[in-house]
Structure formats: structure tokens, C-alpha cells
Scaffold this motif. Structure first.
Motif, PDB file in Angstrom:
ATOM      1  N   VAL A  46       3.516   3.740   8.161  1.00 56.70           N
ATOM      2  CA  VAL A  46       3.127   4.319   6.848  1.00 56.70           C
ATOM      3  C   VAL A  46       1.928   3.272   6.210  1.00 56.70           C
ATOM      4  CG1 VAL A  46       3.704   5.027   4.757  1.00 56.70           C
ATOM      5  CG2 VAL A  46       4.927   5.940   6.677  1.00 56.70           C
ATOM      6  N   GLU A  47       2.354   2.191   6.339  1.00 59.93           N
ATOM      7  CA  GLU A  47       1.515   1.012   5.417  1.00 59.93           C
ATOM      8  C   GLU A  47       0.241   1.085   6.261  1.00 59.93           C
ATOM      9  OE1 GLU A  47       0.763  -2.255   2.877  1.00 59.93           O
ATOM     10  OE2 GLU A  47       2.178  -0.568   2.881  1.00 59.93           O
ATOM     11  N   GLY A  48       0.033   1.191   7.651  1.00 61.28           N
ATOM     12  CA  GLY A  48      -1.199   1.122   8.280  1.00 61.28           C
ATOM     13  C   GLY A  48      -2.005   2.380   8.196  1.00 61.28           C
ATOM     14  N   LEU A  49      -1.338   3.638   8.061  1.00 58.25           N
ATOM     15  CA  LEU A  49      -2.074   4.644   7.905  1.00 58.25           C
ATOM     16  C   LEU A  49      -2.646   4.825   6.508  1.00 58.25           C
ATOM     17  CD1 LEU A  49       0.250   7.411   9.779  1.00 58.25           C
ATOM     18  CD2 LEU A  49      -2.044   6.681  10.223  1.00 58.25           C
ATOM     19  N   ALA A 109       0.853  -1.170   0.007  1.00 53.72           N
ATOM     20  CA  ALA A 109      -0.071  -0.135   0.007  1.00 53.72           C
ATOM     21  C   ALA A 109       0.884   1.273  -0.054  1.00 53.72           C
ATOM     22  CB  ALA A 109      -1.121   0.091   1.210  1.00 53.72           C
ATOM     23  N   ALA A 110       2.112   1.150   0.833  1.00 55.45           N
ATOM     24  CA  ALA A 110       2.862   2.525   0.852  1.00 55.45           C
ATOM     25  C   ALA A 110       3.405   2.713  -0.489  1.00 55.45           C
ATOM     26  CB  ALA A 110       3.827   2.113   1.910  1.00 55.45           C
ATOM     27  N   HIS A 111       3.890   1.858  -1.214  1.00 49.62           N
ATOM     28  CA  HIS A 111       4.556   1.700  -2.435  1.00 49.62           C
ATOM     29  C   HIS A 111       3.513   2.102  -3.573  1.00 49.62           C
ATOM     30  CE1 HIS A 111       7.964  -0.091  -0.335  1.00 49.62           C
ATOM     31  NE2 HIS A 111       8.731   0.086  -1.506  1.00 49.62           N
ATOM     32  N   VAL A 117      13.837   1.988  10.727  1.00 52.33           N
ATOM     33  CA  VAL A 117      13.324   1.615   9.198  1.00 52.33           C
ATOM     34  C   VAL A 117      11.843   0.903   9.135  1.00 52.33           C
ATOM     35  CG1 VAL A 117      13.838   1.117   6.955  1.00 52.33           C
ATOM     36  CG2 VAL A 117      15.432   2.506   8.142  1.00 52.33           C
ATOM     37  N   VAL A 118      12.015  -0.273   9.770  1.00 56.80           N
ATOM     38  CA  VAL A 118      10.798  -0.996   9.348  1.00 56.80           C
ATOM     39  C   VAL A 118       9.393  -0.593  10.419  1.00 56.80           C
ATOM     40  CG1 VAL A 118       9.981  -3.411   9.574  1.00 56.80           C
ATOM     41  CG2 VAL A 118      12.513  -3.130   9.069  1.00 56.80           C
ATOM     42  N   ALA A 119       9.967   0.065  11.488  1.00 61.02           N
ATOM     43  CA  ALA A 119       8.575   0.735  12.274  1.00 61.02           C
ATOM     44  C   ALA A 119       8.033   1.818  11.499  1.00 61.02           C
ATOM     45  CB  ALA A 119       9.218   1.194  13.556  1.00 61.02           C
ATOM     46  N   ILE A 120       8.793   2.575  10.719  1.00 62.15           N
ATOM     47  CA  ILE A 120       8.324   3.525  10.004  1.00 62.15           C
ATOM     48  C   ILE A 120       7.521   3.177   8.982  1.00 62.15           C
ATOM     49  CG2 ILE A 120       9.032   5.535   8.457  1.00 62.15           C
ATOM     50  CD1 ILE A 120      11.534   5.704  10.084  1.00 62.15           C
ATOM     51  N   MET A 121       8.101   1.901   8.128  1.00 61.83           N
ATOM     52  CA  MET A 121       7.212   1.536   7.189  1.00 61.83           C
ATOM     53  C   MET A 121       6.025   0.629   7.721  1.00 61.83           C
ATOM     54  SD  MET A 121       8.800   2.377   4.419  1.00 61.83           S
ATOM     55  CE  MET A 121       7.692   1.406   3.296  1.00 61.83           C
TER      56      MET A 121
END
Length: 442
Positions: free
Chosen positions: A124-127, A43-45, A117-121
Motif C-alpha cells: 500500500v505504501e508503494g502504491l 504515505a499510507a497513514h 500484515v507488513v507485506a500489505i503495508m
């Protein structure tokens, strides 16, 4: 469907090791990491614009309702090398040890810096999946060589400068939530770096005619160099209370017992006593009240029975806010006090500018800390002791902060750049909430 922990484990298992000698780097590992990010966070990508910068760094742009005060959330994908024999568990297996609240993920990069890095992703993916659109643009900037040259971060900054980006907030790795670091303080503290020390390497070189080791002169090059190193050790840089440290002590003063409450709260008057007490409090406390210098690399003769024609030492210097490269060189020359020992600056960067610990950007961080990491956690300004990629971003914003949203014990912090690096699983998951809150308030 994989869980956040399982996605974290998968990315930790990719050995994105950086080396100063880039011919030793397995660049395919970085390609694998990029591909895994795209697969694990679809979703983020799909929503964020993304591009590769400087060969292997990543830059994402999440367009918001406005773009005049974007947020830049940073991290780095590379990790330092390992000596596998020193590890209790394989460093790239991402082994989970223990159960429940005691479960730990053991892996190189668990804290520095794939944890962020992974926590940020994850955030973002969840939002994105929830249909959230930020009020301001959000950039995700992940460097590929922070542990060595930092060229990826500099290339990202150059790209953003060319595009006219001026950020309202930049946040990178840095201080964590800690306990008992400051003498007398028992409440958990979120140490948010508002500045970081400068970094420089000075070469000390002594020369001699050389010859056979069976007939040494009275003062061979190696002895002259050793004397110079010891003179520098015995004449440390002066003690001083930099503004970020004063602010940290003032913030923590209400949480300290007497007489520390008075000492911290009236630092303008008590500074001479404070700096001596802090310097005696161990390496971390000493490093926040003075510029530090230490000999690291040494070289001499090519053989055990050969007199060195050249003996050289690398001196790693970390500049306290308010000091400069020029003042440090002058101090080294004065301490060495030997005109036959050459003093040469190999590379250097000045201390970073100091970001404010008041205002909208600071409040966003402090609010996210309280909301996700615990209302009892006190957010305080902090002088970052190590260097990070964030120092390159100060041209993009006046509000550059260094904070990793994980509650780390002393033993966990000691694993950084060492063996048995690890993070508690529930601590890492809480860090996702911090990034969600920070981005949601963009």
C-alpha cells in the motif's frame, strides 16, 4: 532510509503477544506497534482513513473511484506466546541467518501473521507513493486477538455492517504456496482456502464419590474418562470428500501421473478409494477428508493420593464442511457410549460457507499469483484446516478467501505456533508483489 526487510524486522521485534487470559497481555506493545506502523508507512497513514476498533484492532479505508464492491485485505497483529529456551535465536530479535537466497528471518510472527500484515503495508505504501487510486475502495483490517478470542475481527465486521459495506473480495491468511503436499503432485501449488472447518470444544466429564487413592473402586472417574477418550479415538468420524476437496483434486488432476490423474479427475466415481488413500497420507491429508477430534486438556484429582471426584477432558473438534455441531455431538455420544460420562459443548462455530472458485474475485487472486509468484504455480481451491478471523467476514461477502502469498517448505510450516518460526527474506519480499497486484486490480 530503511529497507523493507529492516522495517519488517523492527515490527517483528515488538512482542504483540496475545493470551486467552487478557490480564496477561502487555497492551503497550500493541500501542507501540500502531505507532511504528504510522512512522514507517507515512504515505499510507496520510492517504488512508484509519481508526482503532475494539481498543487495539486497526481498520484502514482507502477510498477508490467507486465503493460498491470494495476489497478487504486482512491480517492480525498478535502472535502466540513463546518458550524462549526452545528457540535457536531470540524470538523477538528478528535475527537474519544466512546470506543471499538462503537468508532467513527468525522471529515469532514472521509467518503468522506479521509477515502478511507488513507485506500489505509495504504494498500500500508503494502504491500510494506512486499516486495510485484504486478503482474500488480498499479496506485493511488488522485484528489484535485472532490467536485467542477474535473479538477485534468481530468488532470490525460489526462496524462495517453498520456502515452498509458489502465486499466484492475478502482475503485473509491461510494456505501458502507449497510443494509435494498432495500425493503425486510435484508442481508448486497456491492453496487458496475457499472454506474453513468449524471449531468446537466438547467437555467429557466423569464423576465419582472420591476418597483415598489407597482404596480405589473398580471404575474410578479417571478410568471411566480414559475409556471414553479411547472409544472416541477408536471410532473416528466418517471419511467424506467435501466439495472444496473435490475441486482441489480436479484442478490438480492434469498435473498428476497415472493412476492418480484418473483417480483425481473422476472423484465422483473414485471417492471411496480416494478418501481412504488420503486419510492414510498423514495428519494433514486425514484432516481434509473427515471431521477430527482429539483430547487436549485433562484434569482430575487435586493431589496424587486423592481419588478424583471429577475427571474432565477437553475434546477439540474441527468440523469438515458439510458436518455440523449437532451431528458432531451425536457422534461423540455414540462413540463414548456411556451414559455416566457427561458430554457438554463448551463453545462451537459451524463450518464456514464455501466461496466460489470461479468468477472475478477468484480470477484476481489467480492472476496475482501467476504474475508475482511464478507462472508455474497452480492456483487451486483448498479446504482450510485451521480457523482464522475470516470466518467472521462471511456476512460481508460471498467471496472470502484464505491465502498467504509465501512459498513455504514443510519445515517452515512446521514452525507455526512452535519454536524457530522463520521465513526466507526473498520469499517475503515476493509476497509484497502479490498484494500490490491484487490491490492494483481492485
Amino acid at each position: 532510509m530503511a529497507t523493507p526487510i529492516e522495517r519488517f524486522q523492527e515490527l517483528l521485534r515488538i512482542p504483540t503477544v496475545s493470551h486467552a487470559d487478557e490480564s496477561l497481555i502487555e497492551w503497550s506493545a500493541f500501542d507501540d506497534f500502531h505507532a511504528a506502523l504510522a512512522r514507517l508507512y507515512p504515505a499510507a497513514h496520510e492517504t488512508l482513513e484509519h481508526e482503532v476498533i475494539d481498543g487495539h484492532s486497526l481498520l484502514f479505508r482507502w477510498r477508490g473511484a467507486a465503493s460498491d464492491r470494495p476489497t478487504i485485505v486482512m491480517g492480525h497483529m498478535d502472535v502466540v506466546p513463546v518458550v524462549e529456551s526452545e528457540w535457536e535465536h531470540p524470538p523477538f530479535a528478528a535475527t537474519i541467518v544466512g546470506e543471499g537466497a538462503d537468508a532467513e528471518i527468525h522471529a515469532r510472527g514472521a509467518i503468522d501473521d506479521k509477515g502478511a500484515v507488513v507485506a500489505i503495508m509495504e504494498a500500500v505504501e508503494g502504491l500510494v507513493a506512486e499516486g495510485f487510486t484504486p478503482a474500488q475502495d480498499v479496506y485493511l483490517a488488522f485484528g489484535h486477538n485472532e490467536e485467542t478470542a477474535g473479538g477485534g475481527a468481530r468488532a470490525i465486521v460489526a462496524t462495517l455492517v453498520d456502515r452498509g459495506v458489502r465486499a466484492g473480495l475478502v482475503i485473509d491468511e491461510g494456505g501458502a504456496v507449497v510443494d509435494g503436499v498432495i500425493p503425486g503432485i510435484t508442481v508448486p501449488t497456491a492453496m487458496v482456502g475457499v472454506a474453513e472447518r468449524g471449531v468446537m470444544t466438547v467437555l467429557l466429564t466423569a464423576r465419582d464419590a472420591g476418597g483415598h487413592a489407597s482404596t480405589p473402586p473398580a471404575m474410578p472417574a479417571t478410568a471411566r474418562l480414559a475409556r471414553a477418550i479411547d472409544r472416541l479415538r477408536r471410532r473416528p468420524f466418517p471419511l467424506r470428500l467435501a466439495d472444496p476437496v473435490r475441486a482441489m483434486l480436479a484442478t490438480l488432476a492434469p498435473h498428476a501421473p497415472e493412476p492418480l490423474r484418473t483417480l483425481f479427475g473422476k472423484a465422483g466415481l473414485t471417492a471411496p478409494v480416494l478418501v481412504r488413500a488420503l486419510a492414510a497420507g498423514g495428519p494433514e491429508m486425514n484432516a481434509i477428508v473427515r471431521t477430527t477430534a482429539v483430547a487436549t486438556e485433562l484434569s482430575g484429582a487435586p493431589g496424587e493420593n486423592v481419588l478424583a471426584t471429577t475427571a474432565r477432558a477437553s475434546i477439540n473438534i474441527r468440523l469438515l464442511t458439510g458436518d455440523s455441531v449437532a451431528s458432531a455431538v451425536a457422534h461423540v455420544r455414540g462413540a463414548v457410549a456411556d451414559g455416566e460420562v457427561e458430554v457438554e459443548v463448551r463453545h462451537a462455530s459451524e463450518p464456514s460457507p464455501v466461496s466460489p472458485w470461479k468468477g472475478e474475485a477468484w480470477r484476481r487472486i489467480a492472476t496475482a499469483v501467476s504474475a508475482t509468484l511464478g507462472e508455474e504455480v497452480v492456483t487451486t481451491p483448498y479446504l482450510q484446516l485451521g480457523a482464522s478471523d475470516s470466518r467472521w467476514y462471511t456476512v460481508l461477502s460471498d467471496n472470502v478467501y484464505r491465502f498467504t502469498p509465501f512459498h513455504l517448505t514443510r519445515s517452515e510450516r512446521d514452525t507455526l505456533h512452535s519454536h524457530n518460526e522463520r521465513i526466507r527474506a526473498d520469499v517475503w519480499v515476493r509476497g509484497i508483489g502479490f498484494y500490490r497486484a491484487l490491490i492494483a486490480a481492485s
